[in-house]
Design a protein around this motif. Structure first.
Motif, short mmCIF file in Angstrom:
data_model
loop_
_atom_site.label_atom_id
_atom_site.label_comp_id
_atom_site.label_asym_id
_atom_site.label_seq_id
_atom_site.Cartn_x
_atom_site.Cartn_y
_atom_site.Cartn_z
N ALA A 145 0.84 -1.21 0.00
CA ALA A 145 0.00 0.00 0.00
C ALA A 145 0.86 1.25 0.00
CB ALA A 145 -0.94 -0.01 1.21
N THR A 146 1.93 1.22 0.77
CA THR A 146 2.83 2.38 0.82
C THR A 146 3.44 2.65 -0.55
OG1 THR A 146 3.39 1.89 3.12
CG2 THR A 146 4.89 3.33 1.91
N LYS A 147 3.91 1.61 -1.22
CA LYS A 147 4.48 1.78 -2.56
C LYS A 147 3.43 2.30 -3.54
CE LYS A 147 8.06 -1.75 -2.07
NZ LYS A 147 8.57 -3.07 -2.56
N ALA A 148 2.20 1.82 -3.39
CA ALA A 148 1.12 2.28 -4.27
C ALA A 148 0.86 3.77 -4.07
CB ALA A 148 -0.15 1.48 -4.01
N ILE A 149 0.85 4.20 -2.81
CA ILE A 149 0.63 5.62 -2.52
C ILE A 149 1.78 6.46 -3.05
CG2 ILE A 149 0.38 7.33 -0.67
CD1 ILE A 149 -0.90 5.08 1.02
N GLN A 150 3.01 6.02 -2.77
CA GLN A 150 4.18 6.80 -3.20
C GLN A 150 4.27 6.91 -4.71
OE1 GLN A 150 7.15 4.50 -1.12
NE2 GLN A 150 7.22 5.92 0.62
N ALA A 203 6.46 14.49 -6.83
CA ALA A 203 7.78 14.43 -6.21
C ALA A 203 7.84 15.20 -4.90
CB ALA A 203 8.84 14.95 -7.18
N GLY A 204 7.14 16.32 -4.79
CA GLY A 204 7.23 17.14 -3.59
C GLY A 204 6.23 16.78 -2.51
N ASP A 205 5.39 15.80 -2.74
CA ASP A 205 4.38 15.40 -1.75
C ASP A 205 5.02 14.54 -0.66
OD1 ASP A 205 2.56 16.74 -3.33
OD2 ASP A 205 1.91 14.93 -4.39
N VAL A 214 -1.13 9.29 5.73
CA VAL A 214 -1.41 10.70 5.46
C VAL A 214 -0.55 11.12 4.27
CG1 VAL A 214 -1.13 13.07 6.29
CG2 VAL A 214 -2.13 11.33 7.78
N VAL A 215 -1.14 11.91 3.39
CA VAL A 215 -0.39 12.48 2.27
C VAL A 215 -0.55 14.00 2.33
CG1 VAL A 215 -0.12 12.60 -0.23
CG2 VAL A 215 -0.78 10.44 0.84
#
Length: 358
Positions: A256-261, A266-268, A279-280
């Motif tokens: 899930a983390t990789k999917a979000i990233q 780039a600046g998020d 959280v994003v």
């Protein structure tokens, strides 16, 4: 006597630079800023070395400046080398004289040599005293320029100084080179520890501490558009853990983390703040852009985190504001309300409020 005094003065300047090196390396500035400041410091050291030179002919001076410029490349890197060279070369141009071209050439030469020592792919993993001796010898190659160019009385005056400069370059490289290396490694370890303290060990996303630190840096900058915060919760994650085990649950969290990233800019900033909550931070974007990123994240999680026949979905809540600042707590509270509304509506969806409370 004058040559020995030159060496003593140079060693004193290096001692002062060691203190400056330690202080600046310990700062939490951006890497480029630290390197630029340190480059200026080493350039100032080179300038101070030029203030007490030995004159071998009219306009031709010999001093210890090159070790300072070489060190800038070896222990700071290309940015430090450039700034040190600019400062030192400017001073040498101001001094002028018939030896200007020779002096500038030697400074450029030692800057290149020092930078080669500092390149990661060429740099030895551990700087030993013997390697420091070789570093000092490489910096001393610039002495050959004087032997090649100077003639007559200038050369006769230059020859007795060579052993002292050679001694200074080698001795300074061994003593202070090892000190600079130790300080650099210590500062790097400290920054890594600080960074690790802000990262979630399971997913390598930022943790709550990292989120708190980055929030003001990212979300209070002057921007052209608005700011958004997404709160993402994996649906029925406890059931996944209970059914498939915690090891499987950990794999889901990493996926899930990789999917979000992979779905953000780039600046998020992506952070994991709870068991299955992410959280994003979305600086400088429009509401529509924030909405698109949220939907992209939800879809990516559904695609990437579902493994072994189990579908993983996420509920996404949003907070968005266009004017002024908003505390992290207020933004999280607003996004939390939206996220629970997404849960109430049946999960696997994003709720983006049309209006935001003030």
């Amino acid at each position: 006597m004058q040559s020995a005094l030159l060496v003593v003065q140079g060693l004193g300047l290096l001692a002062l630079l060691t203190i400056a090196f330690s202080v600046v390396h310990g700062m939490s500035w951006r890497r480029e800023v630290r390197h630029a400041v340190l480059g200026v410091c080493f350039g100032v050291g080179a300038v101070m070395a030029m203030m007490q030179p030995i004159t071998v002919a009219s306009g031709v001076i010999v001093d210890t400046r090159n070790l300072f410029i070489g060190f800038a490349g070896a222990f700071i890197g290309p940015i430090g080398a450039v700034f040190a060279l600019i400062v030192g070369a400017t001073a040498r141009i101001v001094i002028g004289g018939s030896g200007l071209a020779l002096g500038l050439t030697s400074m450029v030469m030692v800057s290149v040599i020092g930078t080669l020592w500092g390149l990661n792919r060429l740099r030895p993993p551990v700087m030993t005293p013997l390697l420091c001796v070789f570093m000092g010898l490489s910096f001393s190659l610039t002495l050959l320029l004087g032997l090649a160019v100077l003639r007559g009385p200038a050369l006769q005056n230059y020859l007795p100084i060579i052993p002292f400069i050679l001694l200074f370059n080698i001795g300074g490289s061994v003593i202070f080179g090892l000190l600079f290396e130790r300080e650099r490694r210590s500062a790097r370890r400290e920054r890594q520890l600080q960074k690790d303290a802000q990262l979630d060990p399971l997913t390598a996303a930022y943790n709550r501490r990292g989120l708190d630190k980055l929030y003001s840096d990212v979300m209070y900058m002057d921007e052209h558009f608005g700011r958004g915060l997404l709160l993402i919760d994996l649906d029925h994650f406890k059931k996944v853990n209970d059914t498939c085990g915690h090891a499987f649950g950990d794999e889901v969290l990493r996926a899930a983390t990789k999917a979000i990233q992979s779905s953000v800019r780039a600046g998020d900033v992506v952070a994991r703040i709870g068991g299955e909550e992410f959280v994003v931070l979305l600086p400088d974007l429009t509401k529509d852009a924030a909405r698109r990123i949220g939907e992209r994240i939800r879809t990516a999680i559904n695609t990437a985190a579902g493994v072994e026949g189990i579908t993983i979905t996420a509920s996404v809540g949003a907070s968005f504001w266009e004017h002024g600042g908003r505390s992290l707590e207020a933004a999280l509270k607003a996004a939390d309300g939206s996220m629970y509304e997404a849960k109430r509506q049946g999960r696997d969806r994003m709720v983006f409020p049309d209006t935001e409370p003030r």
